[in-house]
Structure formats: C-alpha cells, structure tokens
Design a protein around this motif. Structure first.
Motif, PDB file in Angstrom:
ATOM      1  N   MET A 206      74.745  51.413  43.943  1.00  0.00           N
ATOM      2  CA  MET A 206      76.145  51.131  45.240  1.00  0.00           C
ATOM      3  C   MET A 206      76.137  51.717  46.767  1.00  0.00           C
ATOM      4  SD  MET A 206      79.725  53.746  43.610  1.00  0.00           S
ATOM      5  CE  MET A 206      81.203  53.197  44.802  1.00  0.00           C
ATOM      6  N   ARG A 207      77.555  50.768  47.848  1.00  0.00           N
ATOM      7  CA  ARG A 207      77.224  50.640  48.503  1.00  0.00           C
ATOM      8  C   ARG A 207      78.420  51.940  49.271  1.00  0.00           C
ATOM      9  NH1 ARG A 207      73.787  49.893  53.282  1.00  0.00           N
ATOM     10  NH2 ARG A 207      74.354  49.330  55.092  1.00  0.00           N
ATOM     11  N   HIS A 208      77.788  52.889  50.101  1.00  0.00           N
ATOM     12  CA  HIS A 208      78.952  53.494  50.794  1.00  0.00           C
ATOM     13  C   HIS A 208      78.923  53.192  52.089  1.00  0.00           C
ATOM     14  CE1 HIS A 208      79.022  55.751  46.639  1.00  0.00           C
ATOM     15  NE2 HIS A 208      76.896  55.500  46.787  1.00  0.00           N
ATOM     16  N   ARG A 209      79.926  54.535  52.602  1.00  0.00           N
ATOM     17  CA  ARG A 209      80.810  54.543  54.237  1.00  0.00           C
ATOM     18  C   ARG A 209      80.904  54.857  54.727  1.00  0.00           C
ATOM     19  NH1 ARG A 209      81.316  48.610  56.937  1.00  0.00           N
ATOM     20  NH2 ARG A 209      82.994  50.601  57.841  1.00  0.00           N
ATOM     21  N   LEU A 210      80.169  56.181  55.534  1.00  0.00           N
ATOM     22  CA  LEU A 210      80.731  57.487  55.942  1.00  0.00           C
ATOM     23  C   LEU A 210      81.095  57.539  57.385  1.00  0.00           C
ATOM     24  CD1 LEU A 210      78.762  60.167  53.601  1.00  0.00           C
ATOM     25  CD2 LEU A 210      81.352  59.370  54.007  1.00  0.00           C
ATOM     26  N   LEU A 211      82.006  58.377  58.441  1.00  0.00           N
ATOM     27  CA  LEU A 211      82.065  58.238  59.963  1.00  0.00           C
ATOM     28  C   LEU A 211      81.424  59.297  60.015  1.00  0.00           C
ATOM     29  CD1 LEU A 211      83.353  57.093  62.480  1.00  0.00           C
ATOM     30  CD2 LEU A 211      85.557  57.909  61.515  1.00  0.00           C
ATOM     31  N   SER A 212      80.916  58.897  61.617  1.00  0.00           N
ATOM     32  CA  SER A 212      80.162  60.851  61.890  1.00  0.00           C
ATOM     33  C   SER A 212      80.084  60.136  63.442  1.00  0.00           C
ATOM     34  CB  SER A 212      78.511  60.648  61.363  1.00  0.00           C
ATOM     35  OG  SER A 212      77.818  61.515  62.195  1.00  0.00           O
ATOM     36  N   THR A 213      80.876  61.893  63.727  1.00  0.00           N
ATOM     37  CA  THR A 213      80.228  61.402  64.989  1.00  0.00           C
ATOM     38  C   THR A 213      79.566  62.291  66.180  1.00  0.00           C
ATOM     39  OG1 THR A 213      81.262  63.594  65.158  1.00  0.00           O
ATOM     40  CG2 THR A 213      82.844  63.019  64.956  1.00  0.00           C
ATOM     41  N   SER A 214      78.375  62.787  65.706  1.00  0.00           N
ATOM     42  CA  SER A 214      76.564  62.803  65.143  1.00  0.00           C
ATOM     43  C   SER A 214      76.464  62.078  63.830  1.00  0.00           C
ATOM     44  CB  SER A 214      76.653  63.731  65.633  1.00  0.00           C
ATOM     45  OG  SER A 214      75.354  64.026  66.343  1.00  0.00           O
ATOM     46  N   THR A 215      74.953  61.337  63.988  1.00  0.00           N
ATOM     47  CA  THR A 215      74.139  60.849  63.290  1.00  0.00           C
ATOM     48  C   THR A 215      72.705  61.041  63.998  1.00  0.00           C
ATOM     49  OG1 THR A 215      75.643  59.468  62.137  1.00  0.00           O
ATOM     50  CG2 THR A 215      73.501  59.453  61.387  1.00  0.00           C
ATOM     51  N   VAL A 216      71.774  61.700  63.004  1.00  0.00           N
ATOM     52  CA  VAL A 216      70.375  61.479  63.800  1.00  0.00           C
ATOM     53  C   VAL A 216      69.953  61.160  63.128  1.00  0.00           C
ATOM     54  CG1 VAL A 216      68.712  62.857  63.782  1.00  0.00           C
ATOM     55  CG2 VAL A 216      70.808  64.286  64.416  1.00  0.00           C
ATOM     56  N   VAL A 217      68.653  59.927  62.875  1.00  0.00           N
ATOM     57  CA  VAL A 217      67.806  59.280  62.669  1.00  0.00           C
ATOM     58  C   VAL A 217      66.308  59.802  62.520  1.00  0.00           C
ATOM     59  CG1 VAL A 217      66.868  57.447  62.282  1.00  0.00           C
ATOM     60  CG2 VAL A 217      69.337  57.520  62.757  1.00  0.00           C
ATOM     61  N   ALA A 218      66.050  60.604  62.009  1.00  0.00           N
ATOM     62  CA  ALA A 218      64.409  60.654  62.220  1.00  0.00           C
ATOM     63  C   ALA A 218      63.894  60.369  61.433  1.00  0.00           C
ATOM     64  CB  ALA A 218      65.150  62.726  61.305  1.00  0.00           C
ATOM     65  N   PRO A 219      62.280  59.101  61.609  1.00  0.00           N
ATOM     66  CA  PRO A 219      62.075  58.356  61.379  1.00  0.00           C
ATOM     67  C   PRO A 219      60.196  59.026  61.485  1.00  0.00           C
ATOM     68  CG  PRO A 219      62.529  57.098  63.262  1.00  0.00           C
ATOM     69  CD  PRO A 219      63.176  58.179  62.446  1.00  0.00           C
ATOM     70  N   LEU A 220      59.579  59.231  60.396  1.00  0.00           N
ATOM     71  CA  LEU A 220      58.118  59.265  60.160  1.00  0.00           C
ATOM     72  C   LEU A 220      57.695  58.724  61.549  1.00  0.00           C
ATOM     73  CD1 LEU A 220      57.135  59.312  57.046  1.00  0.00           C
ATOM     74  CD2 LEU A 220      57.415  61.272  57.492  1.00  0.00           C
ATOM     75  N   GLY A 221      56.643  59.810  61.826  1.00  0.00           N
ATOM     76  CA  GLY A 221      55.505  59.718  63.393  1.00  0.00           C
ATOM     77  C   GLY A 221      56.491  58.618  64.918  1.00  0.00           C
ATOM     78  N   ALA A 222      57.375  59.607  64.467  1.00  0.00           N
ATOM     79  CA  ALA A 222      58.380  58.655  65.772  1.00  0.00           C
ATOM     80  C   ALA A 222      59.647  59.379  66.197  1.00  0.00           C
ATOM     81  CB  ALA A 222      59.171  56.967  65.286  1.00  0.00           C
ATOM     82  N   PRO A 223      60.002  59.753  67.045  1.00  0.00           N
ATOM     83  CA  PRO A 223      60.396  60.402  67.955  1.00  0.00           C
ATOM     84  C   PRO A 223      61.869  59.996  67.143  1.00  0.00           C
ATOM     85  CG  PRO A 223      60.121  59.175  69.704  1.00  0.00           C
ATOM     86  CD  PRO A 223      59.717  58.325  68.719  1.00  0.00           C
ATOM     87  N   GLN A 224      62.695  61.364  67.304  1.00  0.00           N
ATOM     88  CA  GLN A 224      64.200  61.090  65.942  1.00  0.00           C
ATOM     89  C   GLN A 224      65.258  60.688  67.472  1.00  0.00           C
ATOM     90  OE1 GLN A 224      65.414  64.774  65.073  1.00  0.00           O
ATOM     91  NE2 GLN A 224      66.361  65.725  66.514  1.00  0.00           N
ATOM     92  N   ARG A 225      66.198  60.188  67.579  1.00  0.00           N
ATOM     93  CA  ARG A 225      67.633  59.370  67.547  1.00  0.00           C
ATOM     94  C   ARG A 225      68.699  60.277  67.114  1.00  0.00           C
ATOM     95  NH1 ARG A 225      67.074  53.728  70.538  1.00  0.00           N
ATOM     96  NH2 ARG A 225      69.090  54.661  71.550  1.00  0.00           N
ATOM     97  N   VAL A 226      69.559  60.498  68.277  1.00  0.00           N
ATOM     98  CA  VAL A 226      70.917  60.888  68.082  1.00  0.00           C
ATOM     99  C   VAL A 226      71.577  60.015  68.260  1.00  0.00           C
ATOM    100  CG1 VAL A 226      72.753  62.994  68.186  1.00  0.00           C
ATOM    101  CG2 VAL A 226      70.007  63.311  68.191  1.00  0.00           C
ATOM    102  N   TYR A 227      72.729  59.220  67.787  1.00  0.00           N
ATOM    103  CA  TYR A 227      73.708  58.251  67.931  1.00  0.00           C
ATOM    104  C   TYR A 227      75.120  58.737  67.942  1.00  0.00           C
ATOM    105  CZ  TYR A 227      70.089  54.940  66.725  1.00  0.00           C
ATOM    106  OH  TYR A 227      68.966  54.468  67.191  1.00  0.00           O
ATOM    107  N   GLY A 228      76.552  58.709  68.672  1.00  0.00           N
ATOM    108  CA  GLY A 228      77.275  59.438  68.842  1.00  0.00           C
ATOM    109  C   GLY A 228      77.566  58.615  67.897  1.00  0.00           C
ATOM    110  N   LEU A 229      79.293  58.439  67.452  1.00  0.00           N
ATOM    111  CA  LEU A 229      80.077  58.057  66.839  1.00  0.00           C
ATOM    112  C   LEU A 229      79.901  56.567  66.447  1.00  0.00           C
ATOM    113  CD1 LEU A 229      83.418  58.342  65.897  1.00  0.00           C
ATOM    114  CD2 LEU A 229      84.317  56.870  67.152  1.00  0.00           C
TER     115      LEU A 229
END
Length: 91
Positions: free
Chosen positions: A1-24
């Motif tokens: 099932m597809r879900h959607r959430l609004l976030s003011t800050s989202t961290v994406v942390a892949p294995l072996g790579a630097p994490q990135r922080v995204y705003g809205l």
C-alpha cells in the motif's frame, strides 16, 4: 500500500554513504503492512520502525487535506543492501 507523509525534515541514510537531510518534503513510500496511513503514523510516533519498499521524496507544493504532517523528523535508513526502514526521531 502506498502512504504519504509530510515532513519538515527527513534524513536519508544509505549504507556506506553519507546521510542527507531534506527540508519540507512529502515522503511517499510503499509498506507491506495492512495499516492505514493514520495507523502507520501512530506506530511511527510510538517508536516503531516500518520496513518500506520503494520510496520517494517530493517537494511540498500545496496543502492536501488527507496529508499527515509528521511531528518529528522522519528517518529513512538502509539497514542492509536494498533493505530500508522508516522511523521517527525521538523528542
């Protein structure tokens, strides 16, 4: 099932790579759980990690009546090759 959430800050942390922080952003993701989006959000808010399939981050463009706003930062972390989990940061 597809879900959607609004976030003011989202961290994406892949294995072996630097994490990135995204705003809205609108975090769209597939979750193989029978929960509705509000029930899944309640699980995240209680500290659960949700395994996710495909996901995407879309720029926030307009208010949608059914879109839930995450109260805390969302985190998408790769816990194994191609295995992603969504969680919500503690307070």
């Amino acid at each position: 099932m597809r879900h959607r959430l609004l976030s003011t800050s989202t961290v994406v942390a892949p294995l072996g790579a630097p994490q990135r922080v995204y705003g809205l952003r609108v975090v769209g993701f597939d979750a193989d759980v029978p929960d509705t989006t509000p029930a899944l959000y309640s699980r995240l808010a209680a500290g659960a990690e949700i395994p996710v399939g495909a996901f995407g981050l879309d720029a926030f463009e307009a208010e949608e009546p059914s879109l839930l706003l995450a109260e805390r930062q969302l985190r998408l972390a790769e816990t194994g090759p191609g295995v992603w989990r969504l969680s919500m940061a503690g307070e």
